[in-house]
Design an enzyme around this catalytic site. Structure first.
Site, PDB file in Angstrom:
ATOM      1  N   LYS A  79       2.746   5.602   4.160  1.00  0.00           N
ATOM      2  CA  LYS A  79       2.673   6.434   2.944  1.00  0.00           C
ATOM      3  C   LYS A  79       1.986   5.655   1.834  1.00  0.00           C
ATOM      4  O   LYS A  79       1.132   6.177   1.123  1.00  0.00           O
ATOM      5  CB  LYS A  79       4.078   6.809   2.495  1.00  0.00           C
ATOM      6  N   ASN A  80       2.334   4.341   1.727  1.00  0.00           N
ATOM      7  CA  ASN A  80       1.844   3.549   0.595  1.00  0.00           C
ATOM      8  C   ASN A  80       0.482   2.920   0.843  1.00  0.00           C
ATOM      9  O   ASN A  80       0.033   2.074   0.078  1.00  0.00           O
ATOM     10  CB  ASN A  80       2.884   2.482   0.220  1.00  0.00           C
ATOM     11  N   ARG A  84       3.009   8.818  -8.202  1.00  0.00           N
ATOM     12  CA  ARG A  84       2.379   7.835  -9.097  1.00  0.00           C
ATOM     13  C   ARG A  84       0.917   7.611  -8.743  1.00  0.00           C
ATOM     14  O   ARG A  84       0.201   6.914  -9.433  1.00  0.00           O
ATOM     15  CB  ARG A  84       3.134   6.496  -8.997  1.00  0.00           C
ATOM     16  N   CYS A  87       9.754   7.825  -7.806  1.00  0.00           N
ATOM     17  CA  CYS A  87      11.214   7.700  -7.715  1.00  0.00           C
ATOM     18  C   CYS A  87      11.794   7.130  -9.014  1.00  0.00           C
ATOM     19  O   CYS A  87      11.208   6.279  -9.654  1.00  0.00           O
ATOM     20  CB  CYS A  87      11.588   6.766  -6.566  1.00  0.00           C
ATOM     21  N   ARG A 136       9.205   2.463 -14.458  1.00  0.00           N
ATOM     22  CA  ARG A 136       7.883   2.605 -13.819  1.00  0.00           C
ATOM     23  C   ARG A 136       6.745   2.569 -14.855  1.00  0.00           C
ATOM     24  O   ARG A 136       5.966   3.498 -14.980  1.00  0.00           O
ATOM     25  CB  ARG A 136       7.799   3.885 -12.983  1.00  0.00           C
ATOM     26  N   ASP A 142      11.758  -1.897  -0.707  1.00  0.00           N
ATOM     27  CA  ASP A 142      11.938  -0.590  -0.053  1.00  0.00           C
ATOM     28  C   ASP A 142      12.843  -0.676   1.165  1.00  0.00           C
ATOM     29  O   ASP A 142      13.265   0.341   1.701  1.00  0.00           O
ATOM     30  CB  ASP A 142      10.582  -0.017   0.388  1.00  0.00           C
ATOM     31  N   VAL A 189      12.802  -6.568  -7.930  1.00  0.00           N
ATOM     32  CA  VAL A 189      11.545  -5.868  -8.204  1.00  0.00           C
ATOM     33  C   VAL A 189      11.741  -4.717  -9.174  1.00  0.00           C
ATOM     34  O   VAL A 189      10.969  -4.530 -10.111  1.00  0.00           O
ATOM     35  CB  VAL A 189      10.920  -5.346  -6.880  1.00  0.00           C
ATOM     36  N   ARG A 196       8.974  13.575   1.025  1.00  0.00           N
ATOM     37  CA  ARG A 196       7.846  12.874   0.388  1.00  0.00           C
ATOM     38  C   ARG A 196       7.370  11.700   1.226  1.00  0.00           C
ATOM     39  O   ARG A 196       6.202  11.374   1.240  1.00  0.00           O
ATOM     40  CB  ARG A 196       8.289  12.330  -0.983  1.00  0.00           C
TER      41      ARG A 196
HETATM   42  C1  EPZ Z   1       4.507   0.479  -4.830  1.00  0.00           C
HETATM   43  O1  EPZ Z   1       4.945   0.955  -6.091  1.00  0.00           O
HETATM   44  C2  EPZ Z   1       5.171   1.386  -3.798  1.00  0.00           C
HETATM   45  N1  EPZ Z   1       4.761   2.763  -4.042  1.00  0.00           N
HETATM   46  C3  EPZ Z   1       6.693   1.274  -3.909  1.00  0.00           C
HETATM   47  O2  EPZ Z   1       7.259   2.052  -2.859  1.00  0.00           O
HETATM   48  C4  EPZ Z   1       7.086  -0.186  -3.689  1.00  0.00           C
HETATM   49  O3  EPZ Z   1       8.483  -0.303  -3.859  1.00  0.00           O
HETATM   50  C5  EPZ Z   1       6.360  -1.073  -4.710  1.00  0.00           C
HETATM   51  O4  EPZ Z   1       4.933  -0.875  -4.593  1.00  0.00           O
HETATM   52  C6  EPZ Z   1       6.656  -2.551  -4.501  1.00  0.00           C
HETATM   53  O5  EPZ Z   1       6.275  -2.913  -3.203  1.00  0.00           O
HETATM   54  C7  EPZ Z   1       3.517   3.157  -3.663  1.00  0.00           C
HETATM   55  O6  EPZ Z   1       2.727   2.380  -3.140  1.00  0.00           O
HETATM   56  C8  EPZ Z   1       3.185   4.598  -3.914  1.00  0.00           C
HETATM   57  P1  EPZ Z   1       4.614  -2.252  -8.432  1.00  0.00           P
HETATM   58  P2  EPZ Z   1       4.243   0.405  -7.450  1.00  0.00           P
HETATM   59  O7  EPZ Z   1       3.506  -1.916  -9.359  1.00  0.00           O
HETATM   60  O8  EPZ Z   1       2.819   0.129  -7.178  1.00  0.00           O
HETATM   61  C9  EPZ Z   1       6.616  -3.273 -12.639  1.00  0.00           C
HETATM   62  C10 EPZ Z   1       8.618   3.700  -1.903  1.00  0.00           C
HETATM   63  O9  EPZ Z   1       9.847   3.828  -1.751  1.00  0.00           O
HETATM   64  N2  EPZ Z   1       5.359  -2.827 -13.247  1.00  0.00           N
HETATM   65  O10 EPZ Z   1       4.451  -3.355  -7.437  1.00  0.00           O
HETATM   66  O11 EPZ Z   1       4.580   1.347  -8.536  1.00  0.00           O
HETATM   67  C11 EPZ Z   1       7.369  -2.105 -12.017  1.00  0.00           C
HETATM   68  O12 EPZ Z   1       8.127  -1.416 -12.994  1.00  0.00           O
HETATM   69  C12 EPZ Z   1       8.056   3.213  -3.213  1.00  0.00           C
HETATM   70  O13 EPZ Z   1       7.761   3.930  -1.000  1.00  0.00           O
HETATM   71  C13 EPZ Z   1       5.188  -3.005 -14.625  1.00  0.00           C
HETATM   72  O14 EPZ Z   1       6.045  -3.526 -15.319  1.00  0.00           O
HETATM   73  O15 EPZ Z   1       5.060  -0.957  -7.616  1.00  0.00           O
HETATM   74  C14 EPZ Z   1       8.232  -2.789 -10.994  1.00  0.00           C
HETATM   75  O16 EPZ Z   1       9.388  -3.290 -11.631  1.00  0.00           O
HETATM   76  C15 EPZ Z   1       9.152   2.916  -4.228  1.00  0.00           C
HETATM   77  N3  EPZ Z   1       4.017  -2.561 -15.177  1.00  0.00           N
HETATM   78  C16 EPZ Z   1       7.362  -3.960 -10.516  1.00  0.00           C
HETATM   79  O17 EPZ Z   1       6.362  -4.144 -11.531  1.00  0.00           O
HETATM   80  C17 EPZ Z   1       3.007  -1.970 -14.432  1.00  0.00           C
HETATM   81  O18 EPZ Z   1       1.961  -1.596 -15.003  1.00  0.00           O
HETATM   82  C18 EPZ Z   1       6.672  -3.697  -9.189  1.00  0.00           C
HETATM   83  O19 EPZ Z   1       5.933  -2.503  -9.312  1.00  0.00           O
HETATM   84  C19 EPZ Z   1       3.215  -1.806 -13.047  1.00  0.00           C
HETATM   85  C20 EPZ Z   1       4.395  -2.241 -12.470  1.00  0.00           C
END
Ligand code: EPZ
Length: 454
Positions: free
Chosen positions: A40-41, A113, A137, A142, A326, A348, A434
């Protein structure tokens, strides 16, 4: 693969997969085979990447999930032709891409997202982009500050409005020097999808290096991009004038594979996950074995089952190659059956342990410490809270009436209900569609005893 909207292909699937409420009769091990498709990701991001090509792309092993349907709709409102050649094979034609109007984009954004990743490709293609309010989610607030800061460094003008974010690049986009405050998956994808067509070179430091990111780099390289992956999370991208389409088979879904593995632990089952590969799951497999699981790596998948009594473990979620955030929710369900006290430190997201309250309603004994493990250092900058769960087991689970809070939490509730003695009602299970393709059919194949009642 679904038809243009998010309708599942078959009538039978429609009747079962439209249900939002399940009645589950637990106490039976899950035994049998499920096959996982593309991640998915990853697949959703590769679909966005097709916008960057001047010719058609073909993406294989695309899962039939609503996150894919949302991205497909967003591409179509931008004039990209999306044809399902056969099950799981999408042909994407960006040659007719045009600007879409706000209302259309907003209507198709859904709880995803991914729209934020359209910025770079649309700015290259059309000189402008509009991003609606993002879904995803509820596991934290986020934010997208890393994304917007990076886009500004490429020369984009970012205008945040109540309805969403308008971006423009009247002078085009140029290479940038970017250091991420945290190895964010989405922000890394944002930089990759923008830098490949920017004028000049981009240096990205503190990048995410998840297997799904590496697969996206492979796709972009197939398109004609020049991307070098250096030691210590540094990625160099030399911008090129044009890119062509790609033909690519998606990496398998590690999150779904890990979810079914945890289901085998929690229900004392025996599940063969077709398509799962060892290399991308090394850290998960270590924890799985330490928790009392056994696995056999085979040519076409991995067999997961319990190997005697479950044992407590201490786990901290982290970026790759650490234990993925995850994976922790399904694992926690299994740890409620371990003989002893386990800890799961979620570093995370700031609110990804809220789902444990419903597990306690089912008889689990889980205490969540909002301050995490006593360590003043926070992984994600400016993060107020991390969280840590302390799980004491074994605690027999009993049926309850619960509401799905998020994708992985929802999956975990269904597994907990299947592991519990008695009957549970699980509501709002549409969220699970989803991210888990043909979820109800897979549960049925594994011998789960449930009905869709609403
Ligand atoms: C991706 O989310 C995945 N989703 C998530 O999977 C996964 O948990 C996550 O990566 C971490 O591996 C998709 O790929 C669609 P991040 P993403 O940016 O890209 C903070 C699932 O269950 N952050 O690595 O949104 C954020 O709040 C989902 O399949 C900022 O602060 O994750 C988080 O605490 C859930 N500012 C941390 O970084 C930003 O601009 C990691 O987020 C961006 C992120």
């Amino acid at each position: 693969m679904s038809t243009p909207s998010s309708e599942p292909a078959s009538a039978q699937q429609t009747s079962r997969e439209e249900g939002e409420i399940l009645e589950i009769r637990g106490g039976r091990p899950l035994v049998g085979r499920v096959d996982v498709k593309g991640a998915k990701n990853f697949a959703t991001k590769a679909m966005v990447a097709s916008l960057l090509g001047e010719t058609e792309s073909v993406l294989r092993d695309v899962p039939d999930i609503s996150d894919v349907a949302v991205v497909r709709s967003l591409l179509e409102v931008h004039g990209v032709g999306v044809v399902e050649e056969s099950e799981g094979v999408l042909r994407l034609d960006p040659t007719g891409a045009v600007s879409a109007n706000f209302e259309e984009i907003d209507a198709h954004a859904g709880a995803s997202r991914i729209p934020i990743l359209f910025c770079g490709p649309l700015l290259h293609l059309l000189g402008q982009a509009f991003i609606p309010d993002l879904g995803g989610c509820r596991i934290g607030d986020r934010p997208i500050d890393f994304h917007l800061d990076a886009l500004r460094k490429f020369g984009a003008i970012v205008d945040k409005q109540p309805s969403g974010i308008r971006l423009s690049a009247p002078e085009g986009l140029h290479g940038a020097d970017i250091e991420l405050p945290y190895p964010s998956v989405g922000a890394t994808e944002q930089v990759l999808l923008t830098a490949v067509r920017a004028r000049g070179t981009t240096e990205l430091r503190n990048a995410a290096i998840e297997p799904e990111i590496m697969d996206l780099i492979a796709v972009l390289q197939k398109m004609g991009a020049i991307i070098s992956y250096e030691p210590n999370r540094v990625i160099f991208i030399e911008g090129v004038d044009k890119l062509r389409g790609y033909d690519h088979r998606s990496i398998f879904d590690r999150n779904e594979a890990a979810s079914w593995a945890c289901a085998a632990l929690a229900t004392d089952g025996d599940i063969f996950v077709g398509g799962a590969k060892q290399q991308e799951m090394l850290t998960f497999l270590n924890v799985f074995r330490k928790a009392g699981g056994d696995f056999d790596i085979q040519e076409d998948g991995i067999r997961f089952r319990r190997d005697g009594a479950l044992r407590p473990v201490s786990v901290e979620t982290d970026v790759h190659p650490g234990f993925m955030t995850d994976w922790q929710q399904p694992l926690i369900v299994a740890l409620t059956q371990a003989e002893g006290v386990s800890t799961v430190h979620e570093t995370v997201y700031e609110n990804r342990l809220g789902f444990t309250q419903a597990l306690n309603k089912m008889g689990a004994d889980i205490v969540v410490h909002p301050e995490g493990i006593a360590s003043p250092e926070r992984r994600v900058p400016r993060r107020a809270l991390e969280q840590a769960a302390v799980i004491s087991g074994p605690t027999p689970l009993h049926g309850a009436d619960v509401v799905v809070p998020d994708l992985r939490g929802g999956y975990s509730y269904v597994i907990a209900a299947l592991a519990a003695n008695g009957t549970s009602i699980v509501r709002n299970v549409g969220i699970i569609r989803r991210g888990y393709e043909k979820f109800f059919d897979k549960l049925t194949a594994l011998g789960a005893d449930f009905d869709v009642i609403g």
